[in-house]
Design a protein around this motif. Structure first.
Motif, PDB file in Angstrom:
ATOM      1  N   MET A 348       0.816  -1.213   0.000  1.00 13.69           N
ATOM      2  CA  MET A 348       0.000   0.000   0.000  1.00 13.69           C
ATOM      3  C   MET A 348       0.850   1.262   0.000  1.00 13.69           C
ATOM      4  O   MET A 348       0.445   2.276  -0.581  1.00 13.69           O
ATOM      5  CB  MET A 348      -0.955  -0.011   1.204  1.00 13.69           C
ATOM      6  N   LEU A 349       2.026   1.221   0.604  1.00 12.78           N
ATOM      7  CA  LEU A 349       2.919   2.382   0.501  1.00 12.78           C
ATOM      8  C   LEU A 349       3.345   2.595  -0.945  1.00 12.78           C
ATOM      9  O   LEU A 349       3.396   3.742  -1.431  1.00 12.78           O
ATOM     10  CB  LEU A 349       4.135   2.188   1.412  1.00 12.78           C
ATOM     11  N   GLN A 350       3.657   1.519  -1.640  1.00 11.92           N
ATOM     12  CA  GLN A 350       3.965   1.622  -3.071  1.00 11.92           C
ATOM     13  C   GLN A 350       2.760   2.182  -3.824  1.00 11.92           C
ATOM     14  O   GLN A 350       2.888   3.098  -4.650  1.00 11.92           O
ATOM     15  CB  GLN A 350       4.333   0.249  -3.635  1.00 11.92           C
ATOM     16  N   ALA A 351       1.575   1.625  -3.544  1.00 10.53           N
ATOM     17  CA  ALA A 351       0.366   2.037  -4.256  1.00 10.53           C
ATOM     18  C   ALA A 351       0.070   3.514  -4.032  1.00 10.53           C
ATOM     19  O   ALA A 351      -0.275   4.246  -4.971  1.00 10.53           O
ATOM     20  CB  ALA A 351      -0.815   1.180  -3.800  1.00 10.53           C
ATOM     21  N   ILE A 352       0.197   3.969  -2.797  1.00 14.06           N
ATOM     22  CA  ILE A 352      -0.100   5.374  -2.488  1.00 14.06           C
ATOM     23  C   ILE A 352       0.879   6.297  -3.196  1.00 14.06           C
ATOM     24  O   ILE A 352       0.487   7.340  -3.745  1.00 14.06           O
ATOM     25  CB  ILE A 352      -0.088   5.586  -0.961  1.00 14.06           C
ATOM     26  N   ALA A 353       2.152   5.931  -3.226  1.00  9.02           N
ATOM     27  CA  ALA A 353       3.148   6.759  -3.930  1.00  9.02           C
ATOM     28  C   ALA A 353       2.805   6.869  -5.412  1.00  9.02           C
ATOM     29  O   ALA A 353       2.895   7.954  -6.019  1.00  9.02           O
ATOM     30  CB  ALA A 353       4.546   6.170  -3.741  1.00  9.02           C
ATOM     31  N   ILE A 354       2.416   5.759  -6.021  1.00  2.00           N
ATOM     32  CA  ILE A 354       2.039   5.779  -7.437  1.00  2.00           C
ATOM     33  C   ILE A 354       0.771   6.603  -7.638  1.00  2.00           C
ATOM     34  O   ILE A 354       0.677   7.421  -8.572  1.00  2.00           O
ATOM     35  CB  ILE A 354       1.834   4.340  -7.956  1.00  2.00           C
ATOM     36  N   MET A 355      -0.214   6.416  -6.763  1.00  2.00           N
ATOM     37  CA  MET A 355      -1.480   7.127  -6.934  1.00  2.00           C
ATOM     38  C   MET A 355      -1.318   8.634  -6.749  1.00  2.00           C
ATOM     39  O   MET A 355      -2.057   9.412  -7.363  1.00  2.00           O
ATOM     40  CB  MET A 355      -2.535   6.555  -5.986  1.00  2.00           C
ATOM     41  N   GLU A 356      -0.374   9.057  -5.929  1.00  2.00           N
ATOM     42  CA  GLU A 356      -0.122  10.492  -5.815  1.00  2.00           C
ATOM     43  C   GLU A 356       0.255  11.094  -7.165  1.00  2.00           C
ATOM     44  O   GLU A 356      -0.211  12.183  -7.533  1.00  2.00           O
ATOM     45  CB  GLU A 356       0.995  10.753  -4.798  1.00  2.00           C
ATOM     46  N   ILE A 357       1.085  10.390  -7.912  1.00  2.00           N
ATOM     47  CA  ILE A 357       1.452  10.867  -9.253  1.00  2.00           C
ATOM     48  C   ILE A 357       0.211  10.932 -10.137  1.00  2.00           C
ATOM     49  O   ILE A 357       0.007  11.895 -10.888  1.00  2.00           O
ATOM     50  CB  ILE A 357       2.531   9.957  -9.878  1.00  2.00           C
ATOM     51  N   GLY A 358      -0.638   9.906 -10.047  1.00  2.00           N
ATOM     52  CA  GLY A 358      -1.858   9.906 -10.836  1.00  2.00           C
ATOM     53  C   GLY A 358      -2.777  11.056 -10.485  1.00  2.00           C
ATOM     54  O   GLY A 358      -3.364  11.687 -11.370  1.00  2.00           O
ATOM     55  N   VAL A 359      -2.909  11.356  -9.200  1.00  2.00           N
ATOM     56  CA  VAL A 359      -3.743  12.483  -8.774  1.00  2.00           C
ATOM     57  C   VAL A 359      -3.199  13.782  -9.346  1.00  2.00           C
ATOM     58  O   VAL A 359      -3.949  14.616  -9.878  1.00  2.00           O
ATOM     59  CB  VAL A 359      -3.815  12.539  -7.232  1.00  2.00           C
ATOM     60  N   LEU A 360      -1.885  13.960  -9.266  1.00  2.00           N
ATOM     61  CA  LEU A 360      -1.259  15.173  -9.796  1.00  2.00           C
ATOM     62  C   LEU A 360      -1.461  15.283 -11.304  1.00  2.00           C
ATOM     63  O   LEU A 360      -1.856  16.343 -11.823  1.00  2.00           O
ATOM     64  CB  LEU A 360       0.235  15.168  -9.461  1.00  2.00           C
ATOM     65  N   LYS A 361      -1.220  14.210 -12.018  1.00  2.00           N
ATOM     66  CA  LYS A 361      -1.353  14.237 -13.478  1.00  2.00           C
ATOM     67  C   LYS A 361      -2.809  14.362 -13.921  1.00  2.00           C
ATOM     68  O   LYS A 361      -3.087  14.852 -15.017  1.00  2.00           O
ATOM     69  CB  LYS A 361      -0.728  12.985 -14.092  1.00  2.00           C
TER      70      LYS A 361
END
Length: 387
Positions: A348-361
């Protein structure tokens, strides 16, 4: 991006542990042979512990929806009245199954994203004393709501003699389930969620009260007849050809759960839920459900200032990372993150880091790392409880 890499964070099917994949790749055996009987004999008591019951848990080679239909066709006689508590798409599915059998079906609609209210169920039953069964979902997969089934069961028993029947497809194995202690009459789940297996098995357990009704029920049924499945599982076999490869996997899944300890399994799911929710709250991204109603197996996110579908597309194209969309009227307005089964706080730490990029983009200005930090803090504060 590595084209063959996939990060699956949908609410089912879920990732499969390597040892389970290895178990399922074993050579085929005879489904009526001694080896299969010994495997079922090993599985039976472990399944009971997951369900929190002393009753037998029947294993059907079928989907979760077939398990729901099994619950309906075995417990409700023609012409009887039922109540279906609908908190999302899968509550609606229970209602559709009942109506398909021409059962008089009352529906108690709850706003999607909210949990069922036991007092509302009591009030409804007081006005409809002829109701013979009440159906509800435990985790409503379409909204990420965990309904208070213990309290709902108590409400049903206080106001009526109706059976209380629960769809636990997306949470049994990932959240504490005490069928006997809570007074639930039937629990249904499937293999492809918290049980970390491919789709293809449905599990159904029934209380003594439910069995009395099942035995007396004149409703015709054949493959889905629980009496056949009970009579056979008591002999460590199945009435029809089982999905043997998935049974190999189930035996290994139950071994993994026992090694971790069921309490730790449930604590891990609670921890991942809290980490995920804290991350989006820190990023000021709205969630569909309240903390009190949130499921430990799936989180529904309802962004206010970026497009949910654009976010999902970015995740899939750039990272091979898959989250689920919404259903029906929420189809394009929410996304759902699965955190159940073969999933850890590290995932989930990996997932959250990736999803932050998605939210920004996807168009929302955020401070990168803020969600990760919030999740890390949850882990630091509560992670030891899940070890």
């Amino acid at each position: 991006m590595l084209t063959d890499q996939q990060i699956l964070r949908i609410p089912g099917p879920t990732p499969i542990p390597p040892s389970v994949n290895r178990a399922m790749s074993q050579p085929m055996i005879g489904h009526r042979g001694q080896s299969t009987s010994e495997m079922i004999q090993d599985i039976r008591p472990k399944l009971k512990r997951v369900f929190g019951t002393q009753q037998e848990v029947m294993i059907l080679t079928a989907s979760g929806t077939a398990g729901l239909e099994t619950a309906v066709v075995n417990t409700v006689a023609p012409g009887e009245e039922v109540l279906v508590v609908v908190t999302g798409a899968f509550g609606e599915r229970f209602a559709k199954i009942c109506k398909a059998y021409e059962i008089k079906t009352h529906v108690l609609d709850v706003e999607w994203g909210q949990a069922a209210d036991p007092e509302a169920v009591k009030a409804f039953l007081k006005e409809h004393p002829e109701v013979k069964a009440v159906f509800a979902t435990f985790c409503e997969t379409s909204t990420g709501v965990l309904n208070p089934v213990q309290e709902l069961a108590a409400a049903v028993k206080e106001e009526s003699d109706a059976l209380f029947i629960v769809d636990g497809v997306s949470c049994v194995g990932g959240t504490e389930t005490k069928m006997d202690d809570w007074g639930i009459d039937v629990v249904v789940t499937g293999s492809q969620k918290a049980f970390m297996l491919p789709a293809g098995l449905a599990f159904v357990a029934a209380s003594k009260r439910a069995w009395a009704k099942i035995e007396a029920n004149p409703q015709p049924r054949f493959y889905l007849d629980l009496k056949k499945h009970r009579d056979n599982i008591l002999k460590d076999t199945t009435p029809f050809t089982p999905a043997l490869s998935i049974l190999f996997g189930l035996q290994q899944v139950l071994q993994l759960m026992e090694e971790e300890g069921l309490e730790q399994v449930y604590a891990r799911h609670q921890l991942m839920m809290k980490m995920t929710r804290a991350a989006f709250q820190a990023l000021d991204v709205p969630l569909l459900t309240t903390d009190d109603a949130a499921s430990p197996t799936v989180t529904a996110v309802k962004p206010a200032d970026f497009d949910a579908e654009a976010f999902r597309k970015i995740m899939k194209q750039e990272f091979g990372f898959e989250v689920a969309g919404g259903q029906q009227h929420l189809a394009k307005t929410i996304f759902r993150i699965g955190h159940m089964g073969y999933c850890s706080p590290a995932d989930m730490l990996q997932a959250i880091a990736i999803m932050e990029i998605g939210v920004l983009k996807a168009g929302k200005e955020i401070e990168l790392g803020k969600g990760v930090r919030a999740a890390q803090q949850i882990y630091l504060n509560e992670g030891k409880l899940a070890q």
